[in-house]
Design a protein around this motif. Structure first.
Motif, mmCIF file in Angstrom:
data_model
loop_
_atom_site.group_PDB
_atom_site.id
_atom_site.type_symbol
_atom_site.label_atom_id
_atom_site.label_comp_id
_atom_site.label_asym_id
_atom_site.label_seq_id
_atom_site.Cartn_x
_atom_site.Cartn_y
_atom_site.Cartn_z
ATOM 1 N N ILE B 181 -7.851 17.603 30.122
ATOM 2 C CA ILE B 181 -8.487 18.578 31.020
ATOM 3 C C ILE B 181 -7.802 18.524 32.382
ATOM 4 N N HIS B 182 -7.572 17.317 32.854
ATOM 5 C CA HIS B 182 -6.944 17.081 34.159
ATOM 6 C C HIS B 182 -5.633 17.857 34.307
ATOM 7 N N SER B 183 -4.774 17.805 33.306
ATOM 8 C CA SER B 183 -3.487 18.494 33.455
ATOM 9 C C SER B 183 -3.646 20.004 33.358
ATOM 10 N N VAL B 184 -4.678 20.459 32.654
ATOM 11 C CA VAL B 184 -4.935 21.908 32.632
ATOM 12 C C VAL B 184 -5.383 22.373 34.024
ATOM 13 N N GLU B 185 -6.212 21.561 34.682
ATOM 14 C CA GLU B 185 -6.625 21.912 36.056
ATOM 15 C C GLU B 185 -5.400 21.973 36.973
ATOM 16 N N ALA B 186 -4.455 21.067 36.750
ATOM 17 C CA ALA B 186 -3.241 21.071 37.576
ATOM 18 C C ALA B 186 -2.397 22.318 37.308
ATOM 19 N N ARG B 187 -2.361 22.740 36.050
ATOM 20 C CA ARG B 187 -1.650 23.989 35.730
ATOM 21 C C ARG B 187 -2.334 25.161 36.444
ATOM 22 N N HIS B 188 -3.656 25.178 36.415
ATOM 23 C CA HIS B 188 -4.397 26.225 37.129
ATOM 24 C C HIS B 188 -4.059 26.199 38.616
ATOM 25 N N ALA B 189 -4.124 24.996 39.199
ATOM 26 C CA ALA B 189 -3.870 24.868 40.635
ATOM 27 C C ALA B 189 -2.493 25.420 40.969
ATOM 28 N N SER B 190 -1.521 25.079 40.145
ATOM 29 C CA SER B 190 -0.152 25.555 40.354
ATOM 30 C C SER B 190 -0.114 27.082 40.348
ATOM 31 N N HIS B 191 -0.794 27.678 39.386
ATOM 32 C CA HIS B 191 -0.743 29.142 39.282
ATOM 33 C C HIS B 191 -1.502 29.822 40.416
ATOM 34 N N ILE B 192 -2.673 29.296 40.753
ATOM 35 C CA ILE B 192 -3.438 29.905 41.860
ATOM 36 C C ILE B 192 -2.622 29.826 43.150
ATOM 37 N N ARG B 193 -1.943 28.695 43.364
ATOM 38 C CA ARG B 193 -1.106 28.562 44.554
ATOM 39 C C ARG B 193 0.005 29.610 44.561
ATOM 40 N N GLN B 194 0.575 29.886 43.383
ATOM 41 C CA GLN B 194 1.595 30.935 43.300
ATOM 42 C C GLN B 194 0.985 32.310 43.577
ATOM 43 N N MET B 195 -0.219 32.530 43.078
ATOM 44 C CA MET B 195 -0.888 33.824 43.321
ATOM 45 C C MET B 195 -1.121 34.015 44.811
ATOM 46 N N ARG B 196 -1.530 32.946 45.489
ATOM 47 C CA ARG B 196 -1.767 33.061 46.934
ATOM 48 C C ARG B 196 -0.452 33.284 47.670
ATOM 49 N N ARG B 197 0.584 32.582 47.237
ATOM 50 C CA ARG B 197 1.898 32.781 47.854
ATOM 51 C C ARG B 197 2.322 34.247 47.752
ATOM 52 N N ALA B 198 2.097 34.808 46.571
ATOM 53 C CA ALA B 198 2.493 36.195 46.347
ATOM 54 C C ALA B 198 1.700 37.161 47.238
ATOM 55 N N ARG B 199 0.518 36.765 47.663
ATOM 56 C CA ARG B 199 -0.290 37.606 48.554
ATOM 57 C C ARG B 199 0.290 37.632 49.958
ATOM 58 N N GLY B 200 1.106 36.623 50.295
ATOM 59 C CA GLY B 200 1.729 36.589 51.613
ATOM 60 C C GLY B 200 0.752 36.233 52.713
ATOM 61 N N GLY B 201 1.056 36.688 53.920
ATOM 62 C CA GLY B 201 0.205 36.361 55.061
ATOM 63 C C GLY B 201 0.174 34.862 55.282
ATOM 64 N N GLY B 202 -1.011 34.346 55.560
ATOM 65 C CA GLY B 202 -1.154 32.917 55.835
ATOM 66 C C GLY B 202 -0.870 32.039 54.646
ATOM 67 N N ALA B 203 -0.785 32.645 53.465
ATOM 68 C CA ALA B 203 -0.552 31.861 52.251
ATOM 69 C C ALA B 203 0.896 31.967 51.774
ATOM 70 N N ALA B 204 1.751 32.610 52.573
ATOM 71 C CA ALA B 204 3.121 32.913 52.125
ATOM 72 C C ALA B 204 3.952 31.664 51.851
ATOM 73 N N ASP B 205 3.583 30.545 52.437
ATOM 74 C CA ASP B 205 4.365 29.323 52.255
ATOM 75 C C ASP B 205 3.794 28.404 51.190
ATOM 76 N N GLN B 206 2.762 28.836 50.489
ATOM 77 C CA GLN B 206 2.168 27.976 49.467
ATOM 78 C C GLN B 206 3.190 27.613 48.410
ATOM 79 N N LYS B 207 3.126 26.362 47.989
ATOM 80 C CA LYS B 207 3.948 25.917 46.867
ATOM 81 C C LYS B 207 3.009 25.507 45.729
ATOM 82 N N PRO B 208 3.545 25.435 44.505
ATOM 83 C CA PRO B 208 2.677 25.026 43.378
ATOM 84 C C PRO B 208 2.202 23.581 43.512
#
Lengths: 240, 277
Positions: B181-208
């Motif tokens: 479960i733990h590694s699935v949560e990490a996969r989610h975190a990675s993807h959400i961080r990419q989604m926020r990065r793609a939104r730009g603005g204050g989240a433009a520098d987010q990394k996975p």
């Protein structure tokens, strides 16, 4: 076939492990198949009847140790493989690599080097030597080949830490494995999204209970074997 | 009955008492101020409610405790994504909605899996307030807020599971499932961080991956979620002293390459912000 060199002792000694041993034999057959690609690796799961035949080289491969030390060396070996791959990738980027891809692959390279060097220092005198790898099957000028390999390595790394966790005896080492595996999972998700946006945790890696892959050391090593040139001796590496 | 004396006495034996109920500190003041207005008979009930909030979700000490702790977090995530996906117009259709739906399905599967493992020992689902008492008031009307809170939940989840691994040491079935479960949560975190990065603005520098402490751009409100993520020393080894590709490993790489655990107390304090009852 002579390059296959089973170890001296059976890994699983208890009678009740008969079924697992049978699985081990299947892994052994995978090793045998991989030997065609001139791989030289000591089988993690040998069988008694092979112990006295001429395939036994007396265990000249790099010895991983036993118990937790063996598991740490196992992790160290996988981190060495990943680091070697990403170093070559960053040194020879495929044409048309995007700025973000270059930056993130550089990050990942540095993470894997940090993991590798950490295990080396933490293991001290018990650390295995530097392994030699065979990455010739990877076309570093092809984005598709590089990403596919990265995906394989990252998913394999996640499944390796997940599958080895319960074999670890020392809670400090378990925590360290936990600190690393989630970073590998972050890598895996990103690489997968670079191949196909949205495949970060698809059905290839997450089952209907929402659980990620978990693989035994013997299964992981047989998957990694085609990339490992050095002979390794994992006869005392805990597995199942 | 002097309630404030009771609290003083508790504080004497448990100095962390007020920290435990920190998100509810207002409740103490309220309790003190209303104590003159309610009947004496009602006061024991109020006290027991307060204690339940402070101690009801305690740090786990055994396998079932860890599983129920995990279940509580999965209830939180599952309901969050279920509500988000159900809210028309919140998540853009196409890949974003697809990704959030995938994550929702995993969290729902985690809830069902943990409930099945726990059987009649499973805790029931709390009542959630995803605005955290108004801190994230537009969480289901503003997509960026929704993603920001999702990132906070996923990164918290990764830290929470890690923090409990020791209790499950050597447990083939439960530890392995928790890691899965733990590694699935990490996969989610990675993807959400990419989604926020793609939104730009204050989240433009987010990394996975997580750089230092609180790299989210969300603000100090999520500081407790990232406290300690800037650690560069692992098992006594200073990662920034190790050989890197050019010179030493950088501080950023040192913090990114190891995710840190979070204590159950810290996680429950964070989750408590979103739990009404």
């Amino acid at each position: 076939m002579k390059k296959i060199t089973p170890n001296n002792e059976p890994l699983l000694t208890s009678d009740s492990e008969f079924e697992k041993k049978d699985l081990g034999r299947r892994d052994f057959l995978k090793f045998a198949g991989a030997s065609a690609a001139s791989l030289a690796i000591l089988s993690v799961a040998s069988c008694k009847k092979d112990r006295d035949d001429d395939m036994d080289n007396g265990g000249k491969g790099m010895y991983f140790g036993s118990g937790d030390i063996a598991i740490l060396n196992y992790a160290y070996a996988l981190e060495q493989l990943e680091a070697a791959f990403y170093i070559q990738l960053v040194n020879n980027p495929y044409s048309g690599i995007s700025d973000m891809e270059k930056a993130f692959f550089t990050d990942i390279r540095d993470h894997e080097i940090a993991h590798r060097e950490f295990f080396k220092v933490a293991l001290g005198a018990k650390a295995i030597s530097n392994l030699e790898f065979n990455l010739s099957g990877i076309n570093f000028s092809s984005r598709a080949s590089v990403l596919a390999t990265a995906k394989t390595f990252e998913d394999l790394g996640v499944s390796a830490y997940n599958g080895a966790g319960w074999l670890i005896k020392d809670p400090k080492y378990l925590l360290l494995a936990g600190k690393i595996v989630s970073v590998e999972a972050r890598h895996a998700a990103w690489v997968r999204d670079m191949i196909d946006n949205g495949s970060f945790a698809n059905q290839e890696v997450v089952d209907s209970n929402g659980l990620d892959l978990a693989k035994s050391p013997s299964v992981v090593l047989s998957a990694a074997a085609p990339f490992i040139k050095s002979k390794i001796d994992v006869k005392d590496l805990p597995t199942y | 009955m002097n309630l404030l004396n009771v609290f003083d006495q508790i504080n004497a034996v448990d100095p962390e008492f007020s920290d435990r109920i920190s998100p509810r500190r207002e409740a103490i003041k309220n309790l003190a101020s209303i104590s003159g207005k309610v009947t004496l008979a009602a006061i024991p009930f109020l006290i027991s409610e307060l204690f339940k909030k402070a101690y009801g979700a305690t740090a786990p000490t055994d396998v079932n405790g860890v599983l129920n702790y995990a279940l509580t977090l999965e209830y939180l995530e599952a309901e969050y994504y279920t509500m988000g996906v159900a809210k028309a117009g919140l998540i853009p259709s196409g890949r974003p909605l697809g990704a959030i739906t995938t994550i929702r399905d995993h969290e729902v599967a985690h809830v069902n899996f943990l409930k099945q493992v726990l059987g009649n020992k499973a805790v029931s689902k709390p009542t959630f307030d995803f605005t955290a008492g108004g801190t994230f008031g537009n969480v289901f009307s503003n997509y960026d807020t929704f993603l920001a809170v999702a990132q906070a939940f996923e990164d918290t989840g990764v830290r929470a599971y890690k923090g409990q691994a020791g209790i499950l040491l050597g447990n083939r079935v439960v530890l392995t499932a928790a890691l899965q479960i733990h590694s699935v949560e990490a996969r989610h975190a990675s993807h959400i961080r990419q989604m926020r990065r793609a939104r730009g603005g204050g989240a433009a520098d987010q990394k996975p991956w997580i750089t230092g402490s609180n790299d989210t751009g969300i603000g100090a409100v999520v500081d407790p979620i990232y406290a300690g993520e800037n650690n560069v020393t692992q098992a006594g080894v200073d990662i920034t002293n190790l050989s890197g590709p050019m010179g030493k490993i950088s501080t950023n790489a040192a913090t990114q390459s190891f995710d840190e655990p979070l204590s159950a107390e810290a996680v429950l304090n964070i989750a408590g912000l979103f739990i009404k009852a």
